[in-house]
Motif scaffolding. Structure first.
Motif, PDB file in Angstrom:
ATOM      1  N   MET A  50      -5.084  14.540  -6.570  1.00 31.79           N
ATOM      2  CA  MET A  50      -3.940  13.910  -5.904  1.00 31.79           C
ATOM      3  C   MET A  50      -4.225  12.438  -5.612  1.00 31.79           C
ATOM      4  SD  MET A  50      -2.666  17.030  -3.393  1.00 31.79           S
ATOM      5  CE  MET A  50      -1.056  16.333  -2.967  1.00 31.79           C
ATOM      6  N   GLY A  51      -5.480  12.134  -5.248  1.00 33.15           N
ATOM      7  CA  GLY A  51      -5.839  10.731  -5.044  1.00 33.15           C
ATOM      8  C   GLY A  51      -5.890   9.968  -6.351  1.00 33.15           C
ATOM      9  N   HIS A  52      -6.407  10.618  -7.390  1.00 33.92           N
ATOM     10  CA  HIS A  52      -6.524  10.005  -8.711  1.00 33.92           C
ATOM     11  C   HIS A  52      -5.153   9.649  -9.291  1.00 33.92           C
ATOM     12  CE1 HIS A  52      -8.419   9.325 -12.636  1.00 33.92           C
ATOM     13  NE2 HIS A  52      -7.446  10.035 -13.178  1.00 33.92           N
ATOM     14  N   TYR A  53      -4.184  10.536  -9.095  1.00 31.90           N
ATOM     15  CA  TYR A  53      -2.833  10.286  -9.605  1.00 31.90           C
ATOM     16  C   TYR A  53      -1.946   9.580  -8.581  1.00 31.90           C
ATOM     17  CZ  TYR A  53      -4.123  13.425 -13.439  1.00 31.90           C
ATOM     18  OH  TYR A  53      -4.740  14.009 -14.520  1.00 31.90           O
ATOM     19  N   ARG A  54      -2.580   9.104  -7.496  1.00 31.53           N
ATOM     20  CA  ARG A  54      -1.917   8.293  -6.472  1.00 31.53           C
ATOM     21  C   ARG A  54      -0.788   9.022  -5.745  1.00 31.53           C
ATOM     22  NH1 ARG A  54      -2.700   4.362 -10.571  1.00 31.53           N
ATOM     23  NH2 ARG A  54      -0.501   3.948 -10.977  1.00 31.53           N
ATOM     24  N   ALA A  55      -0.960  10.346  -5.554  1.00 38.28           N
ATOM     25  CA  ALA A  55      -0.018  11.110  -4.732  1.00 38.28           C
ATOM     26  C   ALA A  55      -0.418  11.033  -3.260  1.00 38.28           C
ATOM     27  CB  ALA A  55       0.013  12.573  -5.181  1.00 38.28           C
ATOM     28  N   ILE A  56      -1.692  10.713  -2.998  1.00 39.03           N
ATOM     29  CA  ILE A  56      -2.201  10.421  -1.658  1.00 39.03           C
ATOM     30  C   ILE A  56      -3.112   9.200  -1.793  1.00 39.03           C
ATOM     31  CG2 ILE A  56      -2.034  12.784  -0.756  1.00 39.03           C
ATOM     32  CD1 ILE A  56      -4.936  13.234  -1.421  1.00 39.03           C
ATOM     33  N   SER A  57      -3.825   8.839  -0.748  1.00 40.15           N
ATOM     34  CA  SER A  57      -4.665   7.641  -0.795  1.00 40.15           C
ATOM     35  C   SER A  57      -5.662   7.701  -1.950  1.00 40.15           C
ATOM     36  CB  SER A  57      -5.426   7.500   0.527  1.00 40.15           C
ATOM     37  OG  SER A  57      -6.418   6.488   0.415  1.00 40.15           O
TER      38      SER A  57
ATOM     39  N   MET B   8       4.978  28.846   8.683  1.00 36.58           N
ATOM     40  CA  MET B   8       6.024  27.907   8.302  1.00 36.58           C
ATOM     41  C   MET B   8       5.731  26.508   8.831  1.00 36.58           C
ATOM     42  SD  MET B   8       7.770  29.823   6.446  1.00 36.58           S
ATOM     43  CE  MET B   8       9.028  28.605   6.024  1.00 36.58           C
ATOM     44  N   GLY B   9       5.027  26.460   9.985  1.00 34.90           N
ATOM     45  CA  GLY B   9       4.662  25.157  10.549  1.00 34.90           C
ATOM     46  C   GLY B   9       3.755  24.379   9.617  1.00 34.90           C
ATOM     47  N   VAL B  10       2.787  25.071   8.994  1.00 31.90           N
ATOM     48  CA  VAL B  10       1.871  24.409   8.063  1.00 31.90           C
ATOM     49  C   VAL B  10       2.637  23.910   6.831  1.00 31.90           C
ATOM     50  CG1 VAL B  10      -0.068  24.799   6.481  1.00 31.90           C
ATOM     51  CG2 VAL B  10      -0.190  25.638   8.835  1.00 31.90           C
ATOM     52  N   ILE B  11       3.564  24.724   6.335  1.00 33.13           N
ATOM     53  CA  ILE B  11       4.353  24.312   5.166  1.00 33.13           C
ATOM     54  C   ILE B  11       5.251  23.119   5.511  1.00 33.13           C
ATOM     55  CG2 ILE B  11       6.195  25.031   3.582  1.00 33.13           C
ATOM     56  CD1 ILE B  11       4.928  27.837   3.616  1.00 33.13           C
ATOM     57  N   LEU B  12       5.892  23.162   6.689  1.00 30.86           N
ATOM     58  CA  LEU B  12       6.753  22.044   7.110  1.00 30.86           C
ATOM     59  C   LEU B  12       5.936  20.781   7.365  1.00 30.86           C
ATOM     60  CD1 LEU B  12       9.284  23.878   9.474  1.00 30.86           C
ATOM     61  CD2 LEU B  12       9.712  22.978   7.169  1.00 30.86           C
ATOM     62  N   LEU B  13       4.712  20.945   7.876  1.00 29.50           N
ATOM     63  CA  LEU B  13       3.824  19.787   8.044  1.00 29.50           C
ATOM     64  C   LEU B  13       3.574  19.132   6.691  1.00 29.50           C
ATOM     65  CD1 LEU B  13       1.921  18.015   9.730  1.00 29.50           C
ATOM     66  CD2 LEU B  13       0.124  19.722   9.352  1.00 29.50           C
ATOM     67  N   GLY B  14       3.429  19.968   5.651  1.00 35.28           N
ATOM     68  CA  GLY B  14       3.263  19.433   4.307  1.00 35.28           C
ATOM     69  C   GLY B  14       4.455  18.602   3.866  1.00 35.28           C
ATOM     70  N   VAL B  15       5.668  19.050   4.218  1.00 34.15           N
ATOM     71  CA  VAL B  15       6.885  18.295   3.880  1.00 34.15           C
ATOM     72  C   VAL B  15       6.866  16.934   4.571  1.00 34.15           C
ATOM     73  CG1 VAL B  15       9.392  18.242   4.065  1.00 34.15           C
ATOM     74  CG2 VAL B  15       8.237  20.385   3.477  1.00 34.15           C
ATOM     75  N   VAL B  16       6.457  16.923   5.841  1.00 34.35           N
ATOM     76  CA  VAL B  16       6.403  15.667   6.604  1.00 34.35           C
ATOM     77  C   VAL B  16       5.396  14.700   5.975  1.00 34.35           C
ATOM     78  CG1 VAL B  16       5.797  14.628   8.819  1.00 34.35           C
ATOM     79  CG2 VAL B  16       7.145  16.740   8.759  1.00 34.35           C
ATOM     80  N   VAL B  17       4.189  15.217   5.667  1.00 40.09           N
ATOM     81  CA  VAL B  17       3.160  14.365   5.056  1.00 40.09           C
ATOM     82  C   VAL B  17       3.639  13.862   3.695  1.00 40.09           C
ATOM     83  CG1 VAL B  17       0.795  14.299   4.173  1.00 40.09           C
ATOM     84  CG2 VAL B  17       1.297  15.546   6.278  1.00 40.09           C
TER      85      VAL B  17
ATOM     86  N   MET C 279       3.971  10.050   2.364  1.00 36.58           N
ATOM     87  CA  MET C 279       3.355   9.589   1.123  1.00 36.58           C
ATOM     88  C   MET C 279       4.397   8.968   0.184  1.00 36.58           C
ATOM     89  SD  MET C 279       0.092   9.939   1.162  1.00 36.58           S
ATOM     90  CE  MET C 279       0.094   9.604   2.936  1.00 36.58           C
ATOM     91  N   TYR C 280       5.607   9.474   0.232  1.00 40.57           N
ATOM     92  CA  TYR C 280       6.680   8.905  -0.590  1.00 40.57           C
ATOM     93  C   TYR C 280       6.916   7.432  -0.229  1.00 40.57           C
ATOM     94  CZ  TYR C 280      11.391   7.830  -2.240  1.00 40.57           C
ATOM     95  OH  TYR C 280      12.472   7.227  -2.815  1.00 40.57           O
ATOM     96  N   ARG C 281       6.844   7.136   1.078  1.00 43.46           N
ATOM     97  CA  ARG C 281       7.016   5.743   1.508  1.00 43.46           C
ATOM     98  C   ARG C 281       5.818   4.890   1.111  1.00 43.46           C
ATOM     99  NH1 ARG C 281      10.987   4.890   5.362  1.00 43.46           N
ATOM    100  NH2 ARG C 281      10.555   2.702   4.828  1.00 43.46           N
ATOM    101  N   LEU C 282       4.620   5.495   1.151  1.00 46.23           N
ATOM    102  CA  LEU C 282       3.404   4.736   0.883  1.00 46.23           C
ATOM    103  C   LEU C 282       3.040   4.699  -0.597  1.00 46.23           C
ATOM    104  CD1 LEU C 282       1.156   6.060   3.819  1.00 46.23           C
ATOM    105  CD2 LEU C 282       2.430   3.908   3.731  1.00 46.23           C
ATOM    106  N   ARG C 283       3.359   5.772  -1.344  1.00 42.73           N
ATOM    107  CA  ARG C 283       2.956   5.901  -2.747  1.00 42.73           C
ATOM    108  C   ARG C 283       4.168   6.210  -3.626  1.00 42.73           C
ATOM    109  NH1 ARG C 283      -1.872   3.716  -2.182  1.00 42.73           N
ATOM    110  NH2 ARG C 283      -2.693   4.357  -0.161  1.00 42.73           N
ATOM    111  N   PRO C 284       5.184   5.373  -3.648  1.00 38.26           N
ATOM    112  CA  PRO C 284       6.429   5.702  -4.368  1.00 38.26           C
ATOM    113  C   PRO C 284       6.243   5.857  -5.876  1.00 38.26           C
ATOM    114  CG  PRO C 284       6.423   3.400  -3.696  1.00 38.26           C
ATOM    115  CD  PRO C 284       5.258   4.040  -3.015  1.00 38.26           C
ATOM    116  N   GLU C 285       5.194   5.231  -6.444  1.00 39.62           N
ATOM    117  CA  GLU C 285       5.041   5.294  -7.901  1.00 39.62           C
ATOM    118  C   GLU C 285       4.821   6.719  -8.390  1.00 39.62           C
ATOM    119  OE1 GLU C 285       0.924   4.098  -6.241  1.00 39.62           O
ATOM    120  OE2 GLU C 285       3.037   3.796  -5.765  1.00 39.62           O
ATOM    121  N   PHE C 286       4.082   7.523  -7.602  1.00 35.71           N
ATOM    122  CA  PHE C 286       3.881   8.921  -8.009  1.00 35.71           C
ATOM    123  C   PHE C 286       5.188   9.685  -7.964  1.00 35.71           C
ATOM    124  CE2 PHE C 286       3.450  13.335  -6.597  1.00 35.71           C
ATOM    125  CZ  PHE C 286       2.800  13.881  -7.694  1.00 35.71           C
TER     126      PHE C 286
END
Length: 501
Positions: A345-352, A475-484, A488-495
């Motif tokens: 995910m980092g390599h493909y710039r989906a996260i830092s 469901m909280g863990v899954i929704l936390l994933g949506v938030v993160v 990441m969409y704001r920070l890494r839009p290219e992915f």
């Protein structure tokens, strides 16, 4: 100068990228050993046999077989995806290629969240059995109670996590060497336990000798669908972990074939182990709710802690050592999956991009491995301090996350190969039918478990605002994933705009 990752060609699909991992460091046997280690049969059986018996009684073998079916079908789909796209990101990469970056990102999150949670639990179990082993060695039962002293428990757990992280950081060759010893030992002890139990039955010295019946293998004889679903959910958890063989695909010999074969062999080996031990346990102890019975609620948290003495006599300490080595081995090998998923995910710039760093010495995911250890340690400290129920209910909720990301990946196989699925019998079965059936079963189980877990009585019986804590956590863990993901969409839009993968 372009910053795009270096790309390599696979047989069918271009534009996957090398990440700097040490290629060719794991063969077929090594991959299977690490796969078996990650599933941790000794630890998993002692924790799951009792609860599963409480749901389905003597039909335990049937439920283990039913849980095995979607695992095998999904493993076949994983194998086809790996043949076409050998990439350490597995669920994340494959779902992104099939369904796009949003679903792919959530598939990766599901894998990371599930493994981080189970890492903390494995460390906790290793600590419990570490102190139990000390109590047995020094014949001092009070030593076993040291694990109940919260500060000491947390400190010891953090040491176990740190040691496992260090071994995993040193790369696959160190990991493989440790696993050969630990896996061989736990399989030897489980075999010893099973043979001893059957000998007791034959000699008439078993607690509640029960003859094996064909009815035990009939899933339709289970009392209710709710019991059936609960049993299957538990049995899916006990098989979970075989996909670690796929996350090593960039480090295996013959990466397009070895990981998929290792996944299939791992699942087959595990079902044989489980069926043998389950039959031995039921034959020796029966399913009664008193004494040594497998249905006794007091025995359910750790069935082997209760049965090892009566079955193995003076060698019972070997079972404590086996469960300790099983949880410790799995703790170490389980680091492989989240570290390599975060690496991808980092390599493909989906996260830092920091997560895409590789250790120049050991050719392992350096930043991602340490990040996984810190996350697992923080999760354990927080949940264990807040409530022990919260920790165990999160483990119960783990089944939802497993079904979630396995289901997504299986359907990604169906969609990715849709153009060639009807080109022959082999393609139809392996690229369409098997992953479709497996994926649908797991997603149905995800929905069913989510609905059932809304009941406050589900799991530990804890609730938040009248809703079961297991549902809130899952469901909280899954929704936390949506938030993160949105961050990441704001920070890494290219992915997320499809410019990278």
């Amino acid at each position: 100068m372009s910053t795009a990752p270096k790309t390599v060609q696979s047989k069918e699909t271009p534009a996957l990228s090398e990440k700097g991992l040490k290629a060719g460091s794991v063969g077929l046997i090594g991959a299977v050993v690490i796969g078996v280690s990650c599933i941790a049969p000794a630890y998993t059986l002692t924790a799951a046999l009792g609860p599963t018996v409480s749901e389905v009684g003597v039909h335990l073998p049937a439920i283990f077989l039913v849980g095995f079916i979607p695992m095998l079908l999904v493993a076949l789909g994983y194998r086809e995806l790996n043949n076409a796209m050998p990439d350490a990101g597995t669920s994340f990469t494959w779902a992104t290629r099939a369904f796009g970056p949003w679903i792919g990102w959530m598939g990766g999150w599901g894998l990371i969240a599930a493994t981080i949670i189970v890492l903390s639990n494995l460390a906790a179990v290793a600590v419990d059995f570490f102190y139990l082993m000390l109590a047995q060695i020094f014949s001092n039962p009070e030593l076993a109670d040291l694990s109940k002293i919260l500060p000491l428990n947390i400190a010891t757990t953090l040491v176990f996590i740190a040691v496992a992280c260090w071994i995993s950081y040193r790369g696959m060759e160190t990991t493989k060497g440790v696993q050969y010893v630990l896996v061989a030992f736990q399989l030897l002890v489980l075999g010893w336990f099973a043979v001893s139990a059957f000998v007791h039955v034959a000699n008439g010295t078993a607690f509640d000798a029960t003859a094996i019946s064909p009815d035990w293998f009939n899933p339709f004889a289970v009392d209710s669908f709710s019991s059936f679903a609960a049993g299957v959910s538990l049995s899916i958890f006990i098989y979970w972990g075989w996909d670690v063989t796929l996350t090593m695909n960039e480090e295996t010999k013959n990466p397009e074939k070895t990981p998929g074969r290792a996944a299939t062999i791992t699942v087959l080996v595990i079902v044989i182990i489980y069926m043998t031990v389950a039959l031995a346990t039921l034959s020796f102890a029966g399913v009664g709710e008193t004494g040594l019975g497998a249905g006794n609620p007091e025995n359910q948290s750790s069935i082997f802690a209760v049965l090892a003495g009566p079955v193995m006599g003076p060698f019972a300490i070997l079972m404590s050592l086996a469960i300790l080595s099983s949880s410790a081995a799995s703790l170490q090998s389980t680091f492989v999956s989240p570290a390599r998923t975060m690496l991808a995910m980092g390599h493909y710039r989906a996260i830092s991009p920091k997560f895409g760093k590789i250790s120049p010495t050991y050719k392992s995911p350096s930043f991602a491995t340490i990040a996984a250890a810190i996350a697992a340690a923080a999760f354990y400290v927080i949940t264990r301090t807040v409530s022990e129920n919260a920790l165990w209910d999160t483990i119960t909720a783990l089944g939802m996350m497993i079904c979630f990301y396995y289901g997504i990946t299986a359907l990604a196989c169906v969609w990715f190969f849709r153009a060639e699925a009807f080109r022959g019998a082999r393609a139809f079965f392996f690229k369409f039918l098997a992953p479709l059936v497996g994926g649908v079963i797991l997603l149905v189980m995800f929905v069913k478990t989510a609905m059932d877990s809304m009941d406050p009585e589900y799991g530990s019986g804890s609730s938040v605002g009248g809703v079961g804590l297991v549902f809130v956590l899952g469901m909280g863990v899954i929704l936390l994933g949506v938030v993160v993901m949105l961050v990441m969409y704001r920070l890494r839009p290219e992915f997320f705009k499809g410019k990278v993968l």
